[in-house]
Design a protein around this motif. Structure first.
Motif, short mmCIF file in Angstrom:
data_model
loop_
_atom_site.label_atom_id
_atom_site.label_comp_id
_atom_site.label_asym_id
_atom_site.label_seq_id
_atom_site.Cartn_x
_atom_site.Cartn_y
_atom_site.Cartn_z
N GLN A 61 5.35 101.90 19.76
CA GLN A 61 6.60 102.71 19.80
C GLN A 61 7.84 101.52 20.17
N ILE A 62 7.00 100.63 21.16
CA ILE A 62 8.54 99.90 21.00
C ILE A 62 8.19 98.85 20.09
N VAL A 63 7.36 98.40 19.22
CA VAL A 63 7.03 97.83 18.12
C VAL A 63 8.35 98.87 17.26
N ASP A 64 7.88 99.61 16.81
CA ASP A 64 9.07 101.34 15.72
C ASP A 64 10.23 100.77 16.03
N ASN A 65 10.72 100.21 17.28
CA ASN A 65 11.92 100.05 17.80
C ASN A 65 13.03 98.90 17.72
N LEU A 66 11.74 97.79 17.87
CA LEU A 66 12.77 96.40 17.80
C LEU A 66 13.25 95.72 16.35
N GLU A 67 14.41 95.98 16.70
CA GLU A 67 15.68 95.32 16.00
C GLU A 67 15.38 94.03 15.00
#
Length: 370
Positions: A68-74
């Protein structure tokens, strides 16, 4: 004499019989390994701030899995979760994040009291200061500390030997560094100013005019004026600094040189200014401040660390660490003990002083003409 280590011994994980001398040697070795590698904490947390990991978790308001964190990286065209996992392992170890297992077996990462201070999308944060302190321009001068110990600083500070310019010259030459420097000062100004306002109580009540010497772009002064709107305030710094300062109600930005003169006012305010300078420089600054305030009722309000090398208070180790930073950045800049402050005031015509502890790294030091 050989001894069998108890299960409570720090070296008890090692098999076999070990003498007390061998245990001492092993523990000493571990201590040096720890100091040798502690810089990894800094570069790991810097990456976490740059990737905005804490902000991602905070935005969802609950612990998140690695995916989930990786999916939200800009700006991450091909992120590598396995590399981030290794960083998060260290961050959990350092209590920057929590880690708990979900029902499906995923590790969920949550915020702690520490990670809330590295949020970038919030007002009260240390993230900009962390990025400044870990920037190569800030860090690289440490390679030259051995040279200034051998030679002194007559041929330049460690910062000068590294960059060919002193620190405050560099802020005028490198726009990116200037931006980082100003943002770092603003974020600490908010934190320290809140502690000053809460801890100084009625200290500003009788002041009608106030000059913030070395006030940067006015962040610290704006907090004071917001709490005490009756104060007529001047934010005083180098011309290239105040040129980038935003407008604030009740504040006039004035460019100048504190070594030449300081605008007159009932009181002078200096947050984390004097620790950047040698005793000789501080004497010049304080004498100019002494001239700028009235004999009766005037005061200088210094927000700076009072170093206690043998102390064990919350900020003692941090104060000593800041002294090491100043060693590499400034000619004569240092964190000062109470005796150091007392001597400075005596040399510059201040009859008395008062130290007020607040809930922050620095203290408030009042200096009075009479």
């Amino acid at each position: 004499m050989e001894t069998v280590l108890s299960k409570h011994s720090p070296a008890s994980a090692f098999k076999g019989v070990m003498s007390a001398e061998e245990e001492e040697s092993l523990l000493g070795q571990v201590e040096i390994w720890r100091y040798m590698t502690c810089f990894t904490d800094s570069f790991a947390i810097k990456a976490i701030v740059e990737l905005r990991i804490a902000d991602i978790i905070d935005r969802y308001g609950k612990p998140l899995s690695l995916s989930q964190i990786v999916d939200n990286l800009e700006d991450a065209p091909s992120p590598d979760p396995s590399l981030l996992h290794r960083i998060m392992t260290l961050m959990v170890r350092r209590k920057i994040f929590t880690a708990e297992k979900s029902e499906n077996g995923d590790t969920l990462y949550g915020l702690t009291r520490a990670s809330k201070w590295i949020l970038r999308d919030t007002k009260m944060t240390l993230a900009p200061m962390l990025l400044l302190e870990n920037h190569p321009i800030h860090l690289n001068p440490t390679d030259y500390i051995k040279d200034i110990v051998r030679e002194g600083t007559k041929n330049g500070t460690a910062f000068f030997k590294c960059h060919g310019h002193e620190q405050f010259e560099m802020t005028g030459l490198d726009p990116e560094y200037n931006r980082l420097f100003n943002e770092g000062m603003v974020c600490t100004a908010r934190i320290v100013s809140k502690a000053v306002i809460n801890g100084y109580k009625d200290g500003f009540n009788q002041i009608k005019s106030l000059v913030d010497v070395g006030g940067g772009i006015g962040g610290s002064l704006s907090e004071i004026v917001r709490a005490y709107p009756h104060i007529k305030a001047i934010n005083f710094d180098l011309p290239h600094v105040v040129a980038t300062a935003p407008p604030y109600d009740g504040i006039t930005h004035v460019g100048g040189d504190m070594f030449v003169s300081v605008p007159p006012a009932d009181a002078i305010y200096m947050k984390w200014i004097l620790h950047d300078w040698s005793d000789e420089h501080c004497i010049k600054i304080l004498k100019n401040c002494r001239k700028a305030i009235p004999e009766k009722g005037g005061k200088v309000i210094i927000v700076d660390h009072v170093l206690k090398p043998e102390g064990d208070e919350l900020f003692t180790d941090i104060g000593i660490a800041f002294d090491m930073m100043l060693l590499s950045h400034n000619a004569g800049g240092k964190e000062r003990t109470e005796e150091n402050w007392k001597w400075l005031f005596k040399e510059t015509g201040f009859a008395r002083y008062n130290i007020i502890k607040i809930n922050a790294l620095p203290s408030i030091i009042e200096a009075f003409p009479i």
